[in-house]
Design an enzyme around this catalytic site. Structure first.
Site, PDB file in Angstrom:
ATOM      1  N   HIS A   1      -3.175   7.335   2.181  1.00 56.42           N
ATOM      2  CA  HIS A   1      -3.605   6.017   1.717  1.00 56.42           C
ATOM      3  C   HIS A   1      -4.991   5.749   2.284  1.00 56.42           C
ATOM      4  CE1 HIS A   1      -4.022   1.831   1.075  1.00 56.42           C
ATOM      5  NE2 HIS A   1      -3.653   1.446   2.284  1.00 56.42           N
TER       6      HIS A   1
ATOM      7  N   CYS B   1       0.806  -1.219   0.000  1.00 58.10           N
ATOM      8  CA  CYS B   1       0.000   0.000   0.000  1.00 58.10           C
ATOM      9  C   CYS B   1       0.840   1.272   0.000  1.00 58.10           C
ATOM     10  CB  CYS B   1      -0.957   0.005   1.187  1.00 58.10           C
ATOM     11  SG  CYS B   1      -2.079  -1.405   1.232  1.00 58.10           S
TER      12      CYS B   1
ATOM     13  N   ASN C   1     -10.173  -0.017   0.128  1.00 53.37           N
ATOM     14  CA  ASN C   1      -8.713   0.061   0.126  1.00 53.37           C
ATOM     15  C   ASN C   1      -8.211  -0.521  -1.196  1.00 53.37           C
ATOM     16  OD1 ASN C   1      -5.952  -0.263   0.492  1.00 53.37           O
ATOM     17  ND2 ASN C   1      -6.125  -1.092   2.563  1.00 53.37           N
TER      18      ASN C   1
END
Length: 328
Positions: free
Chosen positions: A255, A122, A285
Protein backbone atom coordinates in the site's frame (compact mmCIF):
# COMPACT_ATOMS: atom_id res chain seq x y z
CA UNK A 1 -8.26 -31.01 -9.57
CA UNK A 2 -7.06 -28.08 -7.46
CA UNK A 3 -8.70 -24.82 -8.45
CA UNK A 4 -6.83 -21.52 -8.21
CA UNK A 5 -7.71 -17.91 -8.92
CA UNK A 6 -5.28 -16.22 -11.30
CA UNK A 7 -4.79 -12.58 -12.30
CA UNK A 8 -5.15 -12.29 -16.08
CA UNK A 9 -5.61 -8.55 -16.46
CA UNK A 10 -4.76 -5.29 -14.71
CA UNK A 11 -5.82 -1.71 -15.31
CA UNK A 12 -5.60 1.71 -13.70
CA UNK A 13 -6.84 5.25 -14.05
CA UNK A 14 -5.71 8.62 -12.69
CA UNK A 15 -7.79 11.80 -12.99
CA UNK A 16 -6.40 14.43 -15.35
CA UNK A 17 -5.77 17.05 -12.66
CA UNK A 18 -2.23 16.62 -11.35
CA UNK A 19 -1.42 18.54 -8.17
CA UNK A 20 2.24 19.02 -7.28
CA UNK A 21 3.58 19.87 -3.85
CA UNK A 22 4.19 23.36 -5.18
CA UNK A 23 0.56 23.69 -6.24
CA UNK A 24 -0.63 22.49 -2.85
CA UNK A 25 1.81 24.69 -0.95
CA UNK A 26 0.49 27.72 -2.82
CA UNK A 27 -3.12 26.73 -2.10
CA UNK A 28 -2.43 26.28 1.62
CA UNK A 29 -0.43 29.50 1.84
CA UNK A 30 -3.53 31.39 0.74
CA UNK A 31 -5.18 30.04 3.90
CA UNK A 32 -2.22 31.06 6.05
CA UNK A 33 -1.00 27.47 6.41
CA UNK A 34 2.74 27.00 6.01
CA UNK A 35 4.22 23.94 4.30
CA UNK A 36 6.79 23.22 1.60
CA UNK A 37 7.85 20.63 -0.92
CA UNK A 38 10.76 19.63 1.33
CA UNK A 39 8.47 19.22 4.37
CA UNK A 40 6.05 16.98 2.44
CA UNK A 41 8.70 14.87 0.70
CA UNK A 42 10.77 14.33 3.85
CA UNK A 43 7.77 13.03 5.80
CA UNK A 44 5.98 11.03 3.14
CA UNK A 45 7.97 10.73 -0.09
CA UNK A 46 5.08 12.34 -1.98
CA UNK A 47 5.71 14.89 -4.74
CA UNK A 48 2.46 14.76 -6.72
CA UNK A 49 -1.09 13.49 -6.54
CA UNK A 50 -4.19 13.57 -8.76
CA UNK A 51 -7.62 15.02 -7.94
CA UNK A 52 -10.87 14.02 -9.57
CA UNK A 53 -12.86 16.60 -11.51
CA UNK A 54 -16.03 17.92 -9.80
CA UNK A 55 -18.20 15.64 -11.94
CA UNK A 56 -16.06 12.51 -11.51
CA UNK A 57 -17.24 9.88 -9.03
CA UNK A 58 -15.50 6.80 -7.69
CA UNK A 59 -17.55 4.70 -10.11
CA UNK A 60 -16.26 6.72 -13.07
CA UNK A 61 -12.65 6.12 -12.04
CA UNK A 62 -13.45 2.46 -11.40
CA UNK A 63 -15.00 1.96 -14.83
CA UNK A 64 -12.00 3.50 -16.60
CA UNK A 65 -9.60 1.18 -14.74
CA UNK A 66 -11.90 -1.81 -15.25
CA UNK A 67 -12.06 -1.35 -19.02
CA UNK A 68 -8.26 -1.53 -19.23
CA UNK A 69 -8.13 -4.63 -17.05
CA UNK A 70 -10.81 -6.33 -19.12
CA UNK A 71 -8.98 -5.46 -22.32
CA UNK A 72 -5.73 -6.98 -21.03
CA UNK A 73 -7.60 -10.06 -19.85
CA UNK A 74 -9.36 -10.47 -23.18
CA UNK A 75 -12.71 -10.57 -21.42
CA UNK A 76 -16.01 -8.90 -22.30
CA UNK A 77 -17.95 -7.34 -19.42
CA UNK A 78 -20.69 -9.96 -19.92
CA UNK A 79 -18.19 -12.71 -19.06
CA UNK A 80 -17.71 -11.30 -15.55
CA UNK A 81 -19.92 -12.99 -12.98
CA UNK A 82 -18.88 -11.00 -9.89
CA UNK A 83 -17.86 -7.37 -9.34
CA UNK A 84 -16.26 -6.28 -6.07
CA UNK A 85 -15.37 -2.63 -5.44
CA UNK A 86 -13.21 -1.57 -2.50
CA UNK A 87 -13.77 2.08 -1.63
CA UNK A 88 -14.04 4.42 1.33
CA UNK A 89 -15.51 7.12 -0.91
CA UNK A 90 -18.56 5.48 -2.53
CA UNK A 91 -20.76 7.38 -4.94
CA UNK A 92 -23.58 7.78 -2.42
CA UNK A 93 -23.89 8.60 1.27
CA UNK A 94 -25.18 5.57 3.11
CA UNK A 95 -23.23 3.48 0.57
CA UNK A 96 -26.26 2.34 -1.38
CA UNK A 97 -26.76 1.54 -4.07
CA UNK A 98 -23.27 0.07 -3.91
CA UNK A 99 -20.61 1.55 -6.16
CA UNK A 100 -20.12 -1.97 -7.54
CA UNK A 101 -23.72 -2.00 -8.82
CA UNK A 102 -23.18 1.39 -10.46
CA UNK A 103 -19.97 0.12 -12.08
CA UNK A 104 -21.88 -2.92 -13.32
CA UNK A 105 -24.48 -0.63 -14.92
CA UNK A 106 -21.90 1.67 -16.50
CA UNK A 107 -20.03 -1.31 -17.98
CA UNK A 108 -23.27 -2.52 -19.55
CA UNK A 109 -23.30 -5.76 -17.57
CA UNK A 110 -26.87 -7.03 -17.44
CA UNK A 111 -26.22 -10.74 -17.03
CA UNK A 112 -27.26 -11.05 -13.38
CA UNK A 113 -23.67 -11.05 -12.13
CA UNK A 114 -23.32 -10.37 -8.42
CA UNK A 115 -21.92 -7.03 -7.28
CA UNK A 116 -21.04 -5.57 -3.90
CA UNK A 117 -18.67 -3.19 -2.11
CA UNK A 118 -15.99 -3.98 0.46
CA UNK A 119 -15.00 -1.42 3.10
CA UNK A 120 -11.63 -1.88 4.79
CA UNK A 121 -10.20 1.55 3.89
CA UNK A 122 -6.61 1.27 2.62
CA UNK A 123 -6.66 -2.53 3.11
CA UNK A 124 -9.81 -2.73 1.00
CA UNK A 125 -8.20 -4.09 -2.15
CA UNK A 126 -6.43 -6.88 -0.28
CA UNK A 127 -9.70 -7.75 1.48
CA UNK A 128 -11.57 -7.74 -1.85
CA UNK A 129 -9.00 -9.98 -3.54
CA UNK A 130 -9.20 -12.45 -0.66
CA UNK A 131 -12.99 -12.57 -0.95
CA UNK A 132 -12.80 -13.04 -4.72
CA UNK A 133 -10.23 -15.81 -4.29
CA UNK A 134 -12.53 -17.67 -1.89
CA UNK A 135 -15.50 -17.37 -4.26
CA UNK A 136 -13.49 -18.71 -7.19
CA UNK A 137 -11.98 -21.59 -5.23
CA UNK A 138 -15.45 -22.56 -3.98
CA UNK A 139 -16.69 -22.81 -7.57
CA UNK A 140 -19.34 -20.12 -7.00
CA UNK A 141 -17.81 -17.71 -9.52
CA UNK A 142 -15.42 -18.02 -12.45
CA UNK A 143 -14.44 -14.50 -13.56
CA UNK A 144 -14.24 -11.75 -10.97
CA UNK A 145 -13.56 -8.04 -11.48
CA UNK A 146 -11.90 -6.53 -8.39
CA UNK A 147 -11.52 -2.75 -8.23
CA UNK A 148 -10.10 -0.24 -5.77
CA UNK A 149 -11.39 3.28 -6.43
CA UNK A 150 -11.16 6.45 -4.36
CA UNK A 151 -11.86 10.19 -4.48
CA UNK A 152 -10.19 11.03 -1.17
CA UNK A 153 -9.83 14.68 -2.16
CA UNK A 154 -13.52 15.04 -1.21
CA UNK A 155 -12.95 14.10 2.45
CA UNK A 156 -9.74 16.05 3.12
CA UNK A 157 -9.60 19.00 5.51
CA UNK A 158 -7.42 21.53 3.70
CA UNK A 159 -6.87 23.34 6.97
CA UNK A 160 -4.94 20.33 8.27
CA UNK A 161 -1.58 20.11 6.55
CA UNK A 162 -0.71 16.82 8.29
CA UNK A 163 -3.37 14.95 6.30
CA UNK A 164 -4.37 16.96 3.24
CA UNK A 165 -0.92 16.67 1.64
CA UNK A 166 -0.92 12.86 1.79
CA UNK A 167 -3.89 11.67 -0.25
CA UNK A 168 -4.93 11.55 -3.88
CA UNK A 169 -7.58 10.07 -6.16
CA UNK A 170 -7.39 7.14 -8.54
CA UNK A 171 -8.51 3.60 -9.37
CA UNK A 172 -6.95 0.24 -10.09
CA UNK A 173 -8.51 -3.04 -11.21
CA UNK A 174 -7.73 -6.68 -11.80
CA UNK A 175 -9.53 -9.57 -13.45
CA UNK A 176 -9.30 -12.87 -11.60
CA UNK A 177 -10.27 -16.13 -13.29
CA UNK A 178 -10.53 -19.78 -12.27
CA UNK A 179 -7.37 -21.63 -13.29
CA UNK A 180 -5.63 -24.97 -12.88
CA UNK A 181 -2.34 -23.04 -12.66
CA UNK A 182 -1.28 -21.53 -9.32
CA UNK A 183 -2.22 -17.87 -9.06
CA UNK A 184 -3.11 -16.58 -5.61
CA UNK A 185 -0.97 -18.70 -3.31
CA UNK A 186 -2.03 -17.39 0.10
CA UNK A 187 -4.10 -14.67 1.75
CA UNK A 188 -4.27 -13.42 5.32
CA UNK A 189 -6.54 -10.73 6.77
CA UNK A 190 -6.61 -9.07 10.19
CA UNK A 191 -8.51 -6.35 12.04
CA UNK A 192 -8.32 -4.82 15.51
CA UNK A 193 -11.17 -2.48 16.37
CA UNK A 194 -9.35 -1.25 19.47
CA UNK A 195 -7.52 1.11 17.12
CA UNK A 196 -10.60 2.34 15.27
CA UNK A 197 -10.10 5.92 16.43
CA UNK A 198 -6.58 6.50 15.03
CA UNK A 199 -7.74 6.72 11.40
CA UNK A 200 -11.34 7.60 10.67
CA UNK A 201 -13.94 9.95 9.26
CA UNK A 202 -15.82 10.51 12.54
CA UNK A 203 -19.15 11.68 11.17
CA UNK A 204 -22.58 10.10 10.80
CA UNK A 205 -25.51 10.93 8.55
CA UNK A 206 -28.55 11.91 10.59
CA UNK A 207 -31.62 13.85 9.58
CA UNK A 208 -30.14 14.73 6.22
CA UNK A 209 -27.01 16.32 7.73
CA UNK A 210 -23.59 15.22 8.93
CA UNK A 211 -23.32 14.82 12.70
CA UNK A 212 -19.66 15.09 13.68
CA UNK A 213 -16.94 15.58 11.08
CA UNK A 214 -17.02 14.55 7.42
CA UNK A 215 -13.26 15.01 7.14
CA UNK A 216 -10.54 12.40 7.47
CA UNK A 217 -8.78 12.30 10.84
CA UNK A 218 -5.48 10.52 11.38
CA UNK A 219 -3.16 10.11 14.35
CA UNK A 220 -0.05 9.88 12.19
CA UNK A 221 2.45 8.61 14.78
CA UNK A 222 0.05 5.93 16.03
CA UNK A 223 -0.71 4.73 12.50
CA UNK A 224 2.99 4.65 11.61
CA UNK A 225 3.92 2.66 14.71
CA UNK A 226 1.22 0.06 14.15
CA UNK A 227 1.74 -0.18 10.39
CA UNK A 228 5.45 -0.99 10.49
CA UNK A 229 4.75 -3.78 12.97
CA UNK A 230 1.76 -5.49 11.39
CA UNK A 231 2.97 -5.30 7.78
CA UNK A 232 6.05 -7.37 8.59
CA UNK A 233 4.00 -9.85 10.61
CA UNK A 234 1.32 -10.44 7.99
CA UNK A 235 3.88 -10.76 5.18
CA UNK A 236 5.65 -13.51 7.10
CA UNK A 237 2.32 -15.21 7.87
CA UNK A 238 1.46 -15.39 4.17
CA UNK A 239 4.93 -16.62 3.23
CA UNK A 240 4.74 -19.34 5.87
CA UNK A 241 1.31 -20.42 4.65
CA UNK A 242 2.68 -20.72 1.10
CA UNK A 243 5.81 -22.54 2.33
CA UNK A 244 8.00 -19.82 0.88
CA UNK A 245 10.63 -17.38 2.10
CA UNK A 246 11.05 -13.67 1.45
CA UNK A 247 14.05 -14.52 -0.71
CA UNK A 248 11.68 -16.15 -3.20
CA UNK A 249 9.75 -12.93 -3.74
CA UNK A 250 10.31 -11.12 -7.02
CA UNK A 251 8.31 -8.04 -6.08
CA UNK A 252 6.74 -6.32 -3.09
CA UNK A 253 3.73 -4.14 -3.99
CA UNK A 254 2.75 -2.47 -0.72
CA UNK A 255 0.00 0.00 0.00
CA UNK A 256 1.45 3.34 -1.09
CA UNK A 257 0.91 5.25 2.14
CA UNK A 258 4.29 6.58 3.17
CA UNK A 259 7.75 5.85 1.77
CA UNK A 260 9.18 5.45 5.28
CA UNK A 261 6.66 2.73 6.15
CA UNK A 262 7.30 1.02 2.81
CA UNK A 263 11.08 1.05 3.18
CA UNK A 264 10.82 -0.21 6.74
CA UNK A 265 8.73 -3.17 5.60
CA UNK A 266 11.14 -4.08 2.82
CA UNK A 267 14.10 -3.83 5.19
CA UNK A 268 12.45 -6.06 7.80
CA UNK A 269 11.73 -8.66 5.12
CA UNK A 270 15.33 -8.47 3.90
CA UNK A 271 14.26 -7.28 0.46
CA UNK A 272 16.36 -4.84 -1.59
CA UNK A 273 14.51 -1.62 -2.35
CA UNK A 274 14.74 -2.27 -6.08
CA UNK A 275 12.31 -5.17 -5.56
CA UNK A 276 9.63 -2.83 -4.22
CA UNK A 277 7.20 -1.07 -6.57
CA UNK A 278 6.93 2.60 -5.58
CA UNK A 279 4.32 5.02 -6.94
CA UNK A 280 3.58 7.04 -3.80
CA UNK A 281 5.85 9.83 -5.05
CA UNK A 282 3.60 10.48 -8.05
CA UNK A 283 0.15 9.41 -6.78
CA UNK A 284 0.15 10.05 -3.05
CA UNK A 285 -1.93 7.72 -0.89
CA UNK A 286 -4.90 6.57 -2.98
CA UNK A 287 -6.19 4.24 -0.25
CA UNK A 288 -7.83 1.10 -1.69
CA UNK A 289 -6.69 2.07 -5.20
CA UNK A 290 -2.99 2.27 -4.37
CA UNK A 291 -2.02 -1.41 -4.66
CA UNK A 292 -3.81 -2.18 -7.95
CA UNK A 293 -2.57 1.13 -9.38
CA UNK A 294 1.03 0.22 -8.56
CA UNK A 295 0.55 -3.35 -9.78
CA UNK A 296 -0.81 -2.21 -13.13
CA UNK A 297 2.01 0.27 -13.70
CA UNK A 298 4.65 -2.37 -12.96
CA UNK A 299 2.87 -4.87 -15.22
CA UNK A 300 2.66 -2.46 -18.12
CA UNK A 301 6.24 -1.20 -17.89
CA UNK A 302 7.53 -4.78 -17.90
CA UNK A 303 8.91 -5.02 -14.39
CA UNK A 304 6.43 -7.65 -13.25
CA UNK A 305 6.35 -10.64 -15.59
CA UNK A 306 4.46 -13.90 -15.88
CA UNK A 307 5.66 -16.35 -13.24
CA UNK A 308 6.87 -13.68 -10.80
CA UNK A 309 6.02 -14.06 -7.13
CA UNK A 310 4.39 -10.84 -5.92
CA UNK A 311 3.48 -9.84 -2.37
CA UNK A 312 0.68 -7.27 -2.03
CA UNK A 313 -0.08 -5.90 1.44
CA UNK A 314 -1.81 -2.97 3.09
CA UNK A 315 -3.03 -1.38 6.30
CA UNK A 316 -6.08 0.82 6.79
CA UNK A 317 -8.57 2.35 9.16
CA UNK A 318 -10.50 -0.02 11.32
CA UNK A 319 -7.69 -0.89 12.08
CA UNK A 320 -7.33 -3.43 9.23
CA UNK A 321 -4.41 -5.09 7.53
CA UNK A 322 -3.70 -8.01 5.23
CA UNK A 323 -1.52 -9.53 2.55
CA UNK A 324 -1.90 -11.58 -0.61
CA UNK A 325 0.85 -13.64 -2.24
CA UNK A 326 0.40 -14.09 -5.98
CA UNK A 327 2.15 -15.91 -8.77
CA UNK A 328 1.58 -13.85 -11.89
Amino acid sequence: MTLYSKIIGTGSYLPAKRVSNGDLTEQLAAKGIETSDEWIVSRSGISNRHYAAPDELSSDLAVAAARKALEMAGKHPEEIDLVIVASSTPDFHGSFPSTACIVQRKLGMHNNSAAFDVQAVCSGFVYAVSVADAFIKSGAHKNVLVIGAEVFSRILDFNDRTTCVLFGDGAGAIVLTASEEPGILACKLHADGRYSDILSVPGTLAGGAIAGSAFLYMDGPAVFKLAVTVLEQVANEVLEHAHMTAGQLDWLVPHQANIRIMKSTAKKLGLPLDKMVVTVDQHGNTSAASIPLALDIAMRDGRIKAGDNVMMEGVGGGFTWGAVLVRM
